[in-house]
Design an enzyme around this catalytic site. Structure first.
Site, PDB file in Angstrom:
ATOM      1  N   CYS A  38       0.855  -1.192   0.000  1.00  0.00           N
ATOM      2  CA  CYS A  38       0.000   0.000   0.000  1.00  0.00           C
ATOM      3  C   CYS A  38       0.889   1.240   0.000  1.00  0.00           C
ATOM      4  O   CYS A  38       2.056   1.187   0.384  1.00  0.00           O
ATOM      5  CB  CYS A  38      -0.841  -0.049   1.270  1.00  0.00           C
ATOM      6  SG  CYS A  38      -1.818   1.412   1.600  1.00  0.00           S
ATOM      7  N   THR A  40       0.790   3.452   2.110  1.00  0.00           N
ATOM      8  CA  THR A  40       1.231   3.629   3.495  1.00  0.00           C
ATOM      9  C   THR A  40       2.577   2.949   3.730  1.00  0.00           C
ATOM     10  O   THR A  40       3.448   3.480   4.427  1.00  0.00           O
ATOM     11  CB  THR A  40       0.171   3.038   4.449  1.00  0.00           C
ATOM     12  OG1 THR A  40      -1.049   3.740   4.254  1.00  0.00           O
ATOM     13  CG2 THR A  40       0.592   3.151   5.893  1.00  0.00           C
ATOM     14  N   HIS A  43       5.209   5.117   2.417  1.00  0.00           N
ATOM     15  CA  HIS A  43       5.503   6.225   3.335  1.00  0.00           C
ATOM     16  C   HIS A  43       6.391   5.756   4.486  1.00  0.00           C
ATOM     17  O   HIS A  43       7.287   6.479   4.930  1.00  0.00           O
ATOM     18  CB  HIS A  43       4.209   6.813   3.909  1.00  0.00           C
ATOM     19  CG  HIS A  43       3.344   7.481   2.890  1.00  0.00           C
ATOM     20  ND1 HIS A  43       3.852   8.165   1.810  1.00  0.00           N
ATOM     21  CD2 HIS A  43       2.001   7.567   2.779  1.00  0.00           C
ATOM     22  CE1 HIS A  43       2.858   8.639   1.085  1.00  0.00           C
ATOM     23  NE2 HIS A  43       1.723   8.287   1.647  1.00  0.00           N
ATOM     24  N   HIS A  63      -0.264  -4.347   6.144  1.00  0.00           N
ATOM     25  CA  HIS A  63      -1.621  -4.376   6.699  1.00  0.00           C
ATOM     26  C   HIS A  63      -2.654  -4.921   5.726  1.00  0.00           C
ATOM     27  O   HIS A  63      -3.812  -5.060   6.093  1.00  0.00           O
ATOM     28  CB  HIS A  63      -2.028  -2.978   7.166  1.00  0.00           C
ATOM     29  CG  HIS A  63      -2.013  -1.971   6.068  1.00  0.00           C
ATOM     30  ND1 HIS A  63      -0.880  -1.276   5.734  1.00  0.00           N
ATOM     31  CD2 HIS A  63      -2.972  -1.571   5.212  1.00  0.00           C
ATOM     32  CE1 HIS A  63      -1.151  -0.482   4.715  1.00  0.00           C
ATOM     33  NE2 HIS A  63      -2.413  -0.644   4.369  1.00  0.00           N
ATOM     34  N   GLU A  64      -2.267  -5.208   4.482  1.00  0.00           N
ATOM     35  CA  GLU A  64      -3.225  -5.797   3.536  1.00  0.00           C
ATOM     36  C   GLU A  64      -2.871  -7.274   3.435  1.00  0.00           C
ATOM     37  O   GLU A  64      -1.918  -7.650   2.746  1.00  0.00           O
ATOM     38  CB  GLU A  64      -3.109  -5.107   2.170  1.00  0.00           C
ATOM     39  CG  GLU A  64      -3.455  -3.621   2.242  1.00  0.00           C
ATOM     40  CD  GLU A  64      -3.331  -2.903   0.907  1.00  0.00           C
ATOM     41  OE1 GLU A  64      -3.075  -3.564  -0.118  1.00  0.00           O
ATOM     42  OE2 GLU A  64      -3.489  -1.672   0.899  1.00  0.00           O
ATOM     43  N   CYS A  95     -15.074   3.514  23.004  1.00  0.00           N
ATOM     44  CA  CYS A  95     -15.260   4.970  22.961  1.00  0.00           C
ATOM     45  C   CYS A  95     -16.668   5.310  22.460  1.00  0.00           C
ATOM     46  O   CYS A  95     -17.443   4.435  22.079  1.00  0.00           O
ATOM     47  CB  CYS A  95     -14.211   5.595  22.044  1.00  0.00           C
ATOM     48  SG  CYS A  95     -14.464   5.188  20.304  1.00  0.00           S
ATOM     49  N   CYS A 106     -13.146   5.515  15.069  1.00  0.00           N
ATOM     50  CA  CYS A 106     -12.668   5.363  16.451  1.00  0.00           C
ATOM     51  C   CYS A 106     -11.356   6.138  16.610  1.00  0.00           C
ATOM     52  O   CYS A 106     -10.390   5.894  15.886  1.00  0.00           O
ATOM     53  CB  CYS A 106     -12.435   3.887  16.764  1.00  0.00           C
ATOM     54  SG  CYS A 106     -11.543   3.619  18.324  1.00  0.00           S
ATOM     55  N   ILE A 174      -7.022   2.121  -5.455  1.00  0.00           N
ATOM     56  CA  ILE A 174      -8.325   2.454  -4.856  1.00  0.00           C
ATOM     57  C   ILE A 174      -9.199   3.196  -5.869  1.00  0.00           C
ATOM     58  O   ILE A 174     -10.390   2.911  -6.006  1.00  0.00           O
ATOM     59  CB  ILE A 174      -8.136   3.265  -3.555  1.00  0.00           C
ATOM     60  CG1 ILE A 174      -7.423   2.398  -2.504  1.00  0.00           C
ATOM     61  CG2 ILE A 174      -9.486   3.744  -3.014  1.00  0.00           C
ATOM     62  CD1 ILE A 174      -7.099   3.131  -1.211  1.00  0.00           C
ATOM     63  N   ARG A 199      -1.596   4.351 -15.357  1.00  0.00           N
ATOM     64  CA  ARG A 199      -2.765   4.242 -14.480  1.00  0.00           C
ATOM     65  C   ARG A 199      -4.054   4.536 -15.234  1.00  0.00           C
ATOM     66  O   ARG A 199      -5.096   3.943 -14.940  1.00  0.00           O
ATOM     67  CB  ARG A 199      -2.596   5.172 -13.289  1.00  0.00           C
ATOM     68  CG  ARG A 199      -1.498   4.660 -12.380  1.00  0.00           C
ATOM     69  CD  ARG A 199      -1.349   5.450 -11.130  1.00  0.00           C
ATOM     70  NE  ARG A 199      -0.794   4.586 -10.098  1.00  0.00           N
ATOM     71  CZ  ARG A 199      -0.673   4.935  -8.826  1.00  0.00           C
ATOM     72  NH1 ARG A 199      -1.073   6.116  -8.434  1.00  0.00           N
ATOM     73  NH2 ARG A 199      -0.170   4.092  -7.954  1.00  0.00           N
ATOM     74  N   LEU A 260     -11.198  10.902  -0.239  1.00  0.00           N
ATOM     75  CA  LEU A 260     -10.452   9.818   0.394  1.00  0.00           C
ATOM     76  C   LEU A 260      -8.950  10.041   0.317  1.00  0.00           C
ATOM     77  O   LEU A 260      -8.202   9.610   1.184  1.00  0.00           O
ATOM     78  CB  LEU A 260     -10.850   8.480  -0.250  1.00  0.00           C
ATOM     79  CG  LEU A 260     -10.275   7.241   0.423  1.00  0.00           C
ATOM     80  CD1 LEU A 260     -11.333   6.165   0.559  1.00  0.00           C
ATOM     81  CD2 LEU A 260      -9.082   6.683  -0.324  1.00  0.00           C
TER      82      LEU A 260
HETATM   83 ZN   LIG Z   1      -3.443   0.163   2.774  1.00  0.00          ZN
HETATM   84 ZN   LIG Z   2     -13.304   3.288  19.731  1.00  0.00          ZN
END
Ligand SMILES: [Zn+2]
Ligand SMILES: [Zn+2]
Length: 341
Positions: A38, A40, A43, A63-64, A95, A106, A174, A199, A260
């Site tokens: 990703c 991210t 980065h 994370h994917e 929360c 969150c 995305i 792209r 986004l």
């Molecule tokens: Zn991602």
């Molecule tokens: Zn929360």
């Protein structure tokens, strides 16, 4: 076990030996079947200001992911062998946002591979509440990519798309997923805007009905592509301030925009003229609604309405992470898939 690790607070990533994680209360141990890279992760590799402020090395990134259940802690009961896609945002469930069911906002969210150790390795621990079992006919690489596809599904969920004219700014994975979703929802026209030829070609394969090369003249070019039709909706996936401004000027009075993309610079909008007086709606889109976005995303895949595999253009071993990241930085790829090893 070997993992892709950010070892110190500096640019770069290394392959390192890390201890196997142990699942705690309500957590599953997954053997990673596939992952994808990703922006991210780029980065974090580059160690940009966001990463430097947020990530505390050493950290296993990624994370994917798609994994197979191979163990569990107390209170988790998903059986061994189940293949799952993973929601990367671990929310507090305590929360006020979580109490309202707005888990995606969150404020205590911890992100896999950012705030806690992630999945560019062979074994990863995730809360059972973060996994979504997938069907046998969904490949692991597609399942790994459902997390970013879910971002697109979420962005597309804020208004009507059937019969409408849609402009999509930013045709990374995305944006291209959003193009496919808009077409699946019956959009009459989907205008894809990017400054990268590769792209735009991917956008066309995903169903864009016209392509606009982003330049200083993007507003008239998009209007020309719409051939006189009102543009009902803009999906802003690029984060470029110029695209955000163009979006507010291009959508018809009463239209809507999902924002986004995350920019490096703040965008300055003429709110009075381009938002208030035109009665348009701006929606900030973060993460995925739990579980609604996941249910919708998996239904697009199950029904065949969205071909996620077409988004995946390259495959690397996890040990080749630096080459994968350099490819992403070149812009000559869609989603880059990683396999263990
Ligand atoms: Zn991602
Ligand atoms: Zn929360």
């Amino acid at each position: 076990m070997q993992a892709v690790v950010k070892p110190i607070a500096a640019p770069g990533l290394v392959l390192a030996d890390v201890p196997q994680p142990v699942p705690g209360d309500g957590e599953l141990l997954l053997r990673v079947a596939a992952a994808s890279v990703c922006g991210t992760d780029v980065h974090i590799y580059d160690w940009n200001p966001w990463a430097a402020a947020r990530v505390h090395p050493p950290r296993v990134i990624g994370h994917e992911i798609c994994g197979e259940v191979v163990g569990r802690g107390p209170g988790a009961d998903l059986p061994d062998g189940r293949r799952v896609a993973v929601e990367s945002h671990i929310v507090c469930r305590q929360c006020n946002s979580c109490a309202r069911g707005d888990f995606h906002v969150c404020p205590n969210t911890r992100i896999l591979g950012v705030d806690v150790d992630g999945g560019f390795t062979s074994l990863v621990v995730v809360p059972q509440l973060n996994v979504f079992p997938i069907s046998d006919d969904t490949t692991s690489e597609v399942a790994a990519a459902l997390e970013p596809v879910g971002n697109a599904v979420h962005a597309c969920s804020y208004g009507e798309l059937a019969g409408r004219a849609v402009v999509v700014f930013g045709c990374g994975p995305i944006g291209c997923a959003a193009i496919a979703i808009a077409r699946a929802e019956g959009a009459a026209a989907v205008i894809a805007v990017d400054r990268n030829r590769y792209r735009l070609e991917l956008a066309e394969r995903m169903g864009a009905t016209s392509l606009v090369m982003a330049d200083n003249n993007v507003e008239p070019s998009v209007r020309a592509a719409a051939r006189g039709a009102d543009i009902d909706c803009a999906l802003e996936m690029s984060g470029a301030p110029s695209a955000v401004i163009a979006a507010t000027r291009l959508v018809r009075p009463g239209g809507w925009i999902s924002l986004l993309g995350i920019g490096d610079e703040p965008a300055t909008l003429d709110l009075s003229n381009d938002v208030v007086m035109t009665g348009i709606s701006l929606h900030g889109v973060v993460g995925r609604r739990l579980p609604q976005t996941w249910e919708a995303t998996m239904e697009y895949v199950r029904s065949g309405a969205v071909d996620v595999s077409a988004l995946i253009t390259h495959h690397y071993a996890m040990s080749e992470i630096v080459a994968a990241i350099e490819l992403i930085k070149s812009g000559h790829c869609g989603k880059v898939s990683l396999h263990p090893g």
